[in-house]
Scaffold this motif. Structure first.
Motif, PDB file in Angstrom:
ATOM      1  N   LEU A  45       0.834  -1.206   0.000  1.00  0.00           N
ATOM      2  CA  LEU A  45       0.000   0.000   0.000  1.00  0.00           C
ATOM      3  C   LEU A  45       0.868   1.256   0.000  1.00  0.00           C
ATOM      4  N   ILE A  46       1.950   1.221   0.766  1.00  0.00           N
ATOM      5  CA  ILE A  46       2.863   2.370   0.806  1.00  0.00           C
ATOM      6  C   ILE A  46       3.527   2.574  -0.551  1.00  0.00           C
ATOM      7  N   LEU A  47       3.988   1.477  -1.160  1.00  0.00           N
ATOM      8  CA  LEU A  47       4.617   1.585  -2.481  1.00  0.00           C
ATOM      9  C   LEU A  47       3.641   2.150  -3.514  1.00  0.00           C
ATOM     10  N   LEU A  48       2.404   1.677  -3.484  1.00  0.00           N
ATOM     11  CA  LEU A  48       1.401   2.169  -4.430  1.00  0.00           C
ATOM     12  C   LEU A  48       1.075   3.645  -4.202  1.00  0.00           C
ATOM     13  N   ALA A  49       0.914   4.020  -2.930  1.00  0.00           N
ATOM     14  CA  ALA A  49       0.577   5.406  -2.607  1.00  0.00           C
ATOM     15  C   ALA A  49       1.682   6.358  -3.049  1.00  0.00           C
ATOM     16  N   ILE A  50       2.918   5.987  -2.797  1.00  0.00           N
ATOM     17  CA  ILE A  50       4.048   6.849  -3.158  1.00  0.00           C
ATOM     18  C   ILE A  50       4.204   6.942  -4.672  1.00  0.00           C
ATOM     19  N   SER A  51       4.017   5.828  -5.369  1.00  0.00           N
ATOM     20  CA  SER A  51       4.201   5.838  -6.819  1.00  0.00           C
ATOM     21  C   SER A  51       3.090   6.608  -7.534  1.00  0.00           C
ATOM     22  N   MET A  52       1.880   6.628  -6.953  1.00  0.00           N
ATOM     23  CA  MET A  52       0.732   7.244  -7.629  1.00  0.00           C
ATOM     24  C   MET A  52       0.536   8.716  -7.278  1.00  0.00           C
ATOM     25  N   ASP A  53       1.134   9.181  -6.189  1.00  0.00           N
ATOM     26  CA  ASP A  53       0.958  10.570  -5.751  1.00  0.00           C
ATOM     27  C   ASP A  53       2.235  11.357  -6.032  1.00  0.00           C
ATOM     28  N   SER A  54       2.185  12.273  -6.978  1.00  0.00           N
ATOM     29  CA  SER A  54       3.382  13.038  -7.360  1.00  0.00           C
ATOM     30  C   SER A  54       3.888  13.928  -6.232  1.00  0.00           C
ATOM     31  N   ARG A  55       3.012  14.284  -5.290  1.00  0.00           N
ATOM     32  CA  ARG A  55       3.447  15.117  -4.166  1.00  0.00           C
ATOM     33  C   ARG A  55       4.410  14.373  -3.247  1.00  0.00           C
ATOM     34  N   LEU A  56       4.396  13.054  -3.323  1.00  0.00           N
ATOM     35  CA  LEU A  56       5.265  12.248  -2.462  1.00  0.00           C
ATOM     36  C   LEU A  56       6.581  11.861  -3.142  1.00  0.00           C
ATOM     37  N   HIS A  57       6.833  12.444  -4.301  1.00  0.00           N
ATOM     38  CA  HIS A  57       8.080  12.138  -5.004  1.00  0.00           C
ATOM     39  C   HIS A  57       9.200  13.049  -4.511  1.00  0.00           C
ATOM     40  N   ILE A  58       9.497  12.909  -3.225  1.00  0.00           N
ATOM     41  CA  ILE A  58      10.559  13.672  -2.571  1.00  0.00           C
ATOM     42  C   ILE A  58      11.466  12.680  -1.844  1.00  0.00           C
ATOM     43  N   PRO A  59      12.668  13.112  -1.422  1.00  0.00           N
ATOM     44  CA  PRO A  59      13.641  12.173  -0.831  1.00  0.00           C
ATOM     45  C   PRO A  59      13.092  11.303   0.291  1.00  0.00           C
ATOM     46  N   MET A  60      12.345  11.913   1.219  1.00  0.00           N
ATOM     47  CA  MET A  60      11.828  11.158   2.365  1.00  0.00           C
ATOM     48  C   MET A  60      11.047   9.926   1.923  1.00  0.00           C
ATOM     49  N   TYR A  61      10.161  10.109   0.943  1.00  0.00           N
ATOM     50  CA  TYR A  61       9.310   9.005   0.500  1.00  0.00           C
ATOM     51  C   TYR A  61      10.038   8.090  -0.497  1.00  0.00           C
ATOM     52  N   PHE A  62      11.065   8.618  -1.146  1.00  0.00           N
ATOM     53  CA  PHE A  62      11.913   7.767  -1.981  1.00  0.00           C
ATOM     54  C   PHE A  62      12.603   6.713  -1.116  1.00  0.00           C
ATOM     55  N   PHE A  63      13.155   7.144   0.028  1.00  0.00           N
ATOM     56  CA  PHE A  63      13.791   6.201   0.948  1.00  0.00           C
ATOM     57  C   PHE A  63      12.755   5.261   1.564  1.00  0.00           C
ATOM     58  N   LEU A  64      11.586   5.798   1.882  1.00  0.00           N
ATOM     59  CA  LEU A  64      10.529   4.986   2.487  1.00  0.00           C
ATOM     60  C   LEU A  64      10.049   3.903   1.525  1.00  0.00           C
ATOM     61  N   SER A  65       9.931   4.238   0.244  1.00  0.00           N
ATOM     62  CA  SER A  65       9.508   3.233  -0.739  1.00  0.00           C
ATOM     63  C   SER A  65      10.545   2.124  -0.867  1.00  0.00           C
TER      64      SER A  65
END
Length: 313
Positions: A45-65
């Motif tokens: 779910l986290i991988l899908l949310a990060i990949s589908m939301d462009s607002r989360l394409h930042i370093p913090m969520y890159f590491f989280l994914s």
């Protein structure tokens, strides 16, 4: 194949849950299955949310994914084999598969280790140097940190796997564990294991302890910065988040240090099995909740994504 010499050893016997009464085995099977499904579902779910939301394409969520992907692989290295053995009633594992499992266990343990440190550094920069965050945490640096982590993790896993492959196994080939871990394998070997143990206590310790120190230093500096925040509510929120992160870090590193960096005379199969469950099964399951579901942006993205799915039906 018990009592065989090296030339005839083709498999090991994993005791897994077989030492317990049948009723307890069934309960443990359901518990492990539930934790594994929660791990896979939560991290997907986290991988899908990060990949589908462009607002989360930042370093913090890159590491989280990356952490979510590693945690899925980490649990999948050990738990499905144990569950399949229980269902099929077969506790055997071939020598080559055993070494392969050990290789990936080392690799994903190291990656979890490195990513936790990288994420702590990312939070340190965000909290202590917010005005310079974009300049410091560039895409190139983020890619370099993750790529470097994969390279070091693979080299470390390969080193310990090759050192294990050179050993002879000529005594009892029963492993009192639910997967092929390095400590019980070393106990079964009739070769000189001093090089293996020395590499675990030196190179292995360096790879584990260095990121751990980086995490502690990062959170100490974050704490000092948070103490300067005038808002009591802001300080409490920051301490709550840091506390939950450090709790997972303590669980992860505490169990690994207890299993691999203590004298062999202090080990028992029951304690080692319980400790390894903590860092191979429990920690990957907790990471999505600790690092993600407490995050407002990610929760909003997940709710939006799930809402769209429901509406589409």
């Amino acid at each position: 194949m018990r009592g065989a010499n090296q030339s005839s050893v083709s498999e090991f016997f994993l005791l897994g849950l077989s030492r317990r009464p049948q009723q307890q085995q069934q309960l443990l099977f359901m518990l492990f299955l539930s934790m594994y499904l929660a791990t896979v579902l939560g991290n997907l779910l986290i991988l899908l949310a990060i990949s589908m939301d462009s607002r989360l394409h930042i370093p913090m969520y890159f590491f989280l994914s990356n952490l979510s992907f590693v945690d899925i692989c980490f649990s999948s290295t050990t738990v499905p084999k144990m569950l399949a053995n229980h269902v099929l009633g077969s506790q055997t594992i071939s020598f080559s598969v055993c070494l392969t499992q050990m290789y990936f266990l080392f690799e994903f343990t190291d990656m979890d280790n490195f990513l936790l440190a990288v994420m702590a550094y990312d939070r340190f920069v965000a909290v202590c140097h917010p005005l310079h965050y974009s300049a410091k945490m560039t895409h190139q640096l983020c890619a370099l940190l993750v790529t470097g982590s994969w390279v070091i993790a693979n080299l470390n896993a390969l080193l310990h796997t090759l050192l294990m492959a050179r050993l002879s196994f000529c005594a009892d080939n029963t492993i009192p564990h639910f997967f092929c871990d390095v400590t019980p394998l070393l106990k079964l070997s009739c070769s000189d294991t001093r090089i293996n143990q020395m590499m675990i206590l030196t190179e292995g310790a360096l790879i584990m302890i260095t990121p751990f120190i980086c995490i502690l230093v990062s959170y100490i500096l974050i704490t000092c910065a948070v103490l300067r925040v005038p808002s009591t509510k802001g300080r409490w929120k920051a301490f709550s988040t840091c506390g939950s992160h450090l709790a997972v870090v303590a669980l992860f590193y505490g169990t690994i240090i207890g299993v691999y960096f203590n004298p062999s005379s202090s080990h028992s199969s029951e304690k080692d099995t319980a400790a390894t469950v903590m860092y191979t099964v429990v920690t990957p399951m907790l990471n999505p909740f600790i690092y993600s579901l407490r995050n407002r942006d990610l929760k909003g993205s997940l709710q939006k994504m799930i809402g769209k799915k429901i509406c589409s039906y």
